[in-house]
Design a protein around this motif. Structure first.
Motif, mmCIF file in Angstrom:
data_model
loop_
_atom_site.group_PDB
_atom_site.id
_atom_site.type_symbol
_atom_site.label_atom_id
_atom_site.label_comp_id
_atom_site.label_asym_id
_atom_site.label_seq_id
_atom_site.Cartn_x
_atom_site.Cartn_y
_atom_site.Cartn_z
ATOM 1 N N VAL A 159 0.858 -1.178 0.000
ATOM 2 C CA VAL A 159 0.000 0.000 0.000
ATOM 3 C C VAL A 159 0.900 1.235 0.000
ATOM 4 N N TYR A 160 0.301 2.308 -0.469
ATOM 5 C CA TYR A 160 1.063 3.527 -0.710
ATOM 6 C C TYR A 160 0.489 4.585 0.223
ATOM 7 N N TYR A 161 1.274 4.972 1.224
ATOM 8 C CA TYR A 161 0.790 5.994 2.147
ATOM 9 C C TYR A 161 1.185 7.371 1.631
ATOM 10 N N VAL A 162 0.163 8.170 1.380
ATOM 11 C CA VAL A 162 0.359 9.532 0.906
ATOM 12 C C VAL A 162 0.591 10.396 2.136
ATOM 13 N N SER A 163 1.807 10.884 2.284
ATOM 14 C CA SER A 163 2.170 11.479 3.567
ATOM 15 C C SER A 163 1.707 12.921 3.721
ATOM 16 N N LEU A 164 1.063 13.455 2.690
ATOM 17 C CA LEU A 164 0.599 14.837 2.752
ATOM 18 C C LEU A 164 -0.824 14.900 2.270
ATOM 19 N N LYS A 165 -1.535 15.933 2.719
ATOM 20 C CA LYS A 165 -2.789 16.255 2.066
ATOM 21 C C LYS A 165 -2.446 16.943 0.762
ATOM 22 N N GLY A 166 -3.327 16.857 -0.184
ATOM 23 C CA GLY A 166 -3.130 17.635 -1.391
ATOM 24 C C GLY A 166 -2.744 16.785 -2.579
ATOM 25 N N GLY B 165 -22.680 7.572 -12.133
ATOM 26 C CA GLY B 165 -22.452 8.302 -10.890
ATOM 27 C C GLY B 165 -21.353 7.657 -10.072
ATOM 28 N N GLY B 166 -21.555 7.555 -8.768
ATOM 29 C CA GLY B 166 -20.534 6.958 -7.907
ATOM 30 C C GLY B 166 -19.511 7.987 -7.456
ATOM 31 N N ARG B 167 -18.388 7.454 -7.053
ATOM 32 C CA ARG B 167 -17.363 8.321 -6.474
ATOM 33 C C ARG B 167 -16.005 7.822 -6.930
ATOM 34 N N PHE B 168 -15.555 8.345 -8.067
ATOM 35 C CA PHE B 168 -14.288 7.916 -8.663
ATOM 36 C C PHE B 168 -13.255 9.010 -8.448
ATOM 37 N N VAL B 169 -12.711 9.033 -7.246
ATOM 38 C CA VAL B 169 -11.736 10.065 -6.907
ATOM 39 C C VAL B 169 -10.577 9.431 -6.168
ATOM 40 N N SER B 170 -9.494 10.188 -6.096
ATOM 41 C CA SER B 170 -8.351 9.754 -5.316
ATOM 42 C C SER B 170 -8.739 9.663 -3.841
ATOM 43 N N GLU B 171 -8.067 8.761 -3.136
ATOM 44 C CA GLU B 171 -8.314 8.585 -1.705
ATOM 45 C C GLU B 171 -8.181 9.906 -0.944
ATOM 46 N N THR B 172 -7.368 10.800 -1.460
ATOM 47 C CA THR B 172 -7.144 12.081 -0.782
ATOM 48 C C THR B 172 -8.430 12.903 -0.672
ATOM 49 N N LEU B 173 -9.429 12.641 -1.513
ATOM 50 C CA LEU B 173 -10.678 13.424 -1.486
ATOM 51 C C LEU B 173 -11.814 12.749 -0.725
ATOM 52 N N VAL C 36 -8.554 19.569 -2.436
ATOM 53 C CA VAL C 36 -7.864 18.512 -1.697
ATOM 54 C C VAL C 36 -6.690 19.096 -0.904
ATOM 55 N N THR C 37 -6.144 20.201 -1.369
ATOM 56 C CA THR C 37 -5.018 20.818 -0.670
ATOM 57 C C THR C 37 -5.488 21.678 0.504
ATOM 58 N N ASN C 38 -6.634 22.342 0.344
ATOM 59 C CA ASN C 38 -7.082 23.318 1.350
ATOM 60 C C ASN C 38 -8.382 22.924 2.040
ATOM 61 N N VAL C 39 -8.616 21.624 2.100
ATOM 62 C CA VAL C 39 -9.930 21.144 2.556
ATOM 63 C C VAL C 39 -10.271 21.580 3.991
#
Lengths: 267, 406
Positions: A175-182, B24-32, B190-193
């Protein structure tokens, strides 16, 4: 044949070494520049090659990798051509794991099954499909696992415990841990939070955890991979690929960056 | 509501994970994911809360100026022949389009979330203006992402946003249009959430956006249904609305989905003609795929890369479409057709000269199709057209086509 990613982590654990995962965008600089760059990364100490598959709308990438995607698309890169690059790489390197990292639409266009067949044939070992989260990935995951390819997912600082458990259940390889938001290539590292989160995920899974986002040099690679099994370096290399005057200079630059990080990880 | 309903409960869509059938659904990076989960939870908590509803209704009444009239375009109907054409006058809303229904709603969510900054993507600039407007009213910091090409094409709206205190960020990546502005807004979010609320302007994007943007715009259809019964004593025979992302269309259609006898037409931008490939009509000529967090119909090449779209109307110039429309197309509940640039321009001139109403170029597509449709119907029948925006913003485009410097 065992999966190359699995074999690699067995070897690394025995040797007590960290994995160095290196990312470049396939087709960056030119279609012909990619395979030599892959070999260069390996020679300089990379353990896993992550090949970015360019997409017209790379919404999770920061400006550096976005530009890499744009350059590659302008050079005519496509998923099919990239599978050809992997096959060409495999003629001289049967050991280094290759992971394709990209977005789901090009894969869907080809068809999950047709893609999985072709990827297996070319010598791809794992997939990291950025915009295909675990809960949407069941049918693609089945195609991969039937062909002994690994399905790699991201974990983030905001991934809560329940969700992290479902992700590591779906994940294989590492697994790949993304260490930052953004987005990729952004901001500054918070090492304390990296360590806290790695400990949290460690308790959930036996899978290796590689850490990325925000690695700028050997020191930061070493620092973030402290509690993990490896470091992922992306924007740094893509920036170097884009900035170099000639293909030869690009190879030398990424080689030097990777060698420095390798040394720091092993030191 | 009265009249017959089909057994299927359209309000049950989407499912808990945002699916409209396969779309529909949610096809986004885990960060979001976390931010979307938070938004979904907050919306589920507030959407049936009587106080929240009352606050939204008050804003719609006293700030937006609702209800918008349902206007009988008698002269247009008479000259065209056939069915009676009724215009749902969203162009009379504050800021000049339906977009404000959604931004008022999402601004209330932003206020409840405690976040101090809102961001938006915009194409023609209507959604950007509507977002900058509500941000000014609530004292929120506001950044609007707009493709660099669109910044050039839509300078009056860029200036309006700046007057309202928003920062307008010209997006130089990709094709420098709406889709790239949306990518950039997602990156910012995603940067300024931690302090930022993303106000998406259409019924696309990852779940819960297609649902909540629809819900906020559904006031259009609720009013239109009631007004139809009051003003011509029955439900309309047909609804017509333009479809870019599809928020004004779903806003009109949603309340009528269960009314089987009401025919529904979504009008995409045919550009130079669907057969030329130079258009923005993914439902008419695209394929299912994944973009901007949802599965829907897309315009893409054989490698799965999203391709450039073409339309005289910047607001329809988008290679995807809301997932609910994709599903309504597949199940056959709505029909999707295309109107070319020249037909939309002719309809713009026709409505302007017969009724004294300048429609937005987007809405002109709906008017153009309604004129065709009406001609095949009888004078006893009624068509409700969503006049989603006013055309003042488009006079420079029209003037340029006419070779006139304004």
């Amino acid at each position: 044949m065992a999966n190359r990613i699995d074999s690699l982590f067995v070897r690394l654990r025995e040797a007590e070494r960290k994995a160095l995962v290196t990312y470049i965008v396939a087709g960056d600089r030119s279609l012909e520049a990619t395979v030599p760059a892959m070999h260069q990364l390996v020679q300089s100490g990379a353990d896993i090659i992550e090949l970015g598959v360019p997409f017209s709308d790379p919404s999770a990438e920061g400006p550096v990798i976005q530009r890499g995607h744009e350059r590659a698309l302008a050079n005519g890169a496509s998923l099919r051509k990239i599978l050809g690059m992997v096959a060409e790489f495999r003629r001289d390197d049967s050991e280094t794991p290759v992971v394709l990292m990209g977005y789901v639409n090009p894969i869907e266009r080809m068809g999950y099954e047709a893609f999985a067949d072709a990827a297996r044939e070319a010598g791809v070992d794992g997939m990291l499909t950025v915009d295909l989260p675990a809960e949407e990935s069941a049918s693609f995951a089945r195609q991969l696992s039937e062909r002994e390819m690994r399905n790699i997912f991201l974990l983030t600082p905001t991934t809560d415990d329940a969700r992290a458990r479902s992700i590591v259940d779906a994940a294989s390889g590492f697994v790949y841990y993304v260490s930052l938001k953004g987005v990729t290539g952004a901001g500054h590292l918070d090492l304390e939070s990296v360590s806290t989160n790695l400990n949290r995920f460690r308790e959930m899974t036996e899978l290796p955890i590689c850490v990325g986002f925000g690695i700028k040099d050997g020191a930061s690679a070493r620092a973030v991979s402290e509690g993990g099994d490896g470091a992922v370096v992306g924007s740094l290399l893509v920036d170097a690929m884009g900035a170099a005057e000639t293909d030869q200079a690009a190879l030398e630059k990424i080689g030097a960056l990777v060698a420095e990080i390798r040394q720091a990880l092993d030191g | 509501m009265s009249a017959s309903k089909t057994p299927f409960d359209f309000s049950s869509m989407p499912d808990a994970r945002g699916h409209f059938g396969p779309y529909g659904g949610r096809f986004v990076s885990e960060t979001l994911i976390h931010a979307l989960d938070e938004l979904d939870a907050m919306y589920q908590r507030l959407k049936d809360d009587p106080e929240f509803r009352a606050e939204f209704d008050r804003d719609l009444a006293y700030y937006v100026g609702r209800p918008s009239p349902l206007y009988h375009a008698e002269r247009l109907s008479r000259e065209n022949g056939g069915a009676q054409i009724w215009l749902k006058r969203e162009d009379l809303n504050h800021t000049g389009a339906h977009k404000v229904n959604n931004t008022v709603g999402q601004a209330l969510l932003a206020k409840h979330s405690g976040k101090t900054r809102v961001i938006a993507e915009t194409g023609a600039g209507q959604h950007g203006v509507a977002t900058a407007t509500v941000a000014a009213r609530l004292g929120l910091e506001c950044a609007v992402f707009m493709g660099a090409e669109d910044v050039k094409r839509q300078s009056p709206n860029v200036y309006r946003m700046k007057l309202l205190g928003a920062e307008v960020i010209a997006v130089e990546s990709g094709s420098k249009t709406l889709k790239d502005a949306m990518n950039e807004a997602m990156r910012d979010w995603v940067t300024n959430v931690d302090n930022t609320f993303y106000i998406i302007g259409t019924v696309a994007g990852p779940h819960p956006y297609p649902m909540l943007v629809r819900d906020f715009n559904s006031v259009i259809g609720r009013e239109a249904r009631k007004q139809s019964l009051e003003q011509f004593g029955q439900l309309p025979d047909a609804l017509v609305a333009c479809v870019g992302g599809g928020s004004n269309a779903i806003g009109l259609f949603h309340e009528f989905l269960g009314d089987e006898q009401v025919q529904i037409f979504g009008v995409e931008a045919g550009g130079d003609g669907v057969q030329t490939g130079r258009h923005a009509a993914p439902l008419s000529a695209g394929v299912p795929g994944v973009l901007h967090g949802n599965r829907t119909y897309l315009m893409e090449d054989e490698d799965g890369q999203i391709i450039e779209t073409h339309s005289v109307s910047a607001g329809l110039d988008y290679p995807g479409v809301g997932p609910e429309h994709a599903w309504l197309k597949d199940i056959g509940r709505a029909n999707y057709v295309a109107i070319n640039d020249d037909e939309a321009l002719a309809a713009f001139r026709k409505l302007t000269r017969t009724e004294g109403i300048l429609p937005a170029l987007e809405s002109s597509h709906a008017v153009a199709y309604a004129l065709k449709l009406a001609a095949e119907m009888t004078p006893e029948q009624n068509i409700v057209v969503n006049l989603s925006g006013r055309g003042d913003k488009d006079i420079f485009t029209i003037a340029a086509i006419d070779g006139i410097e304004v």
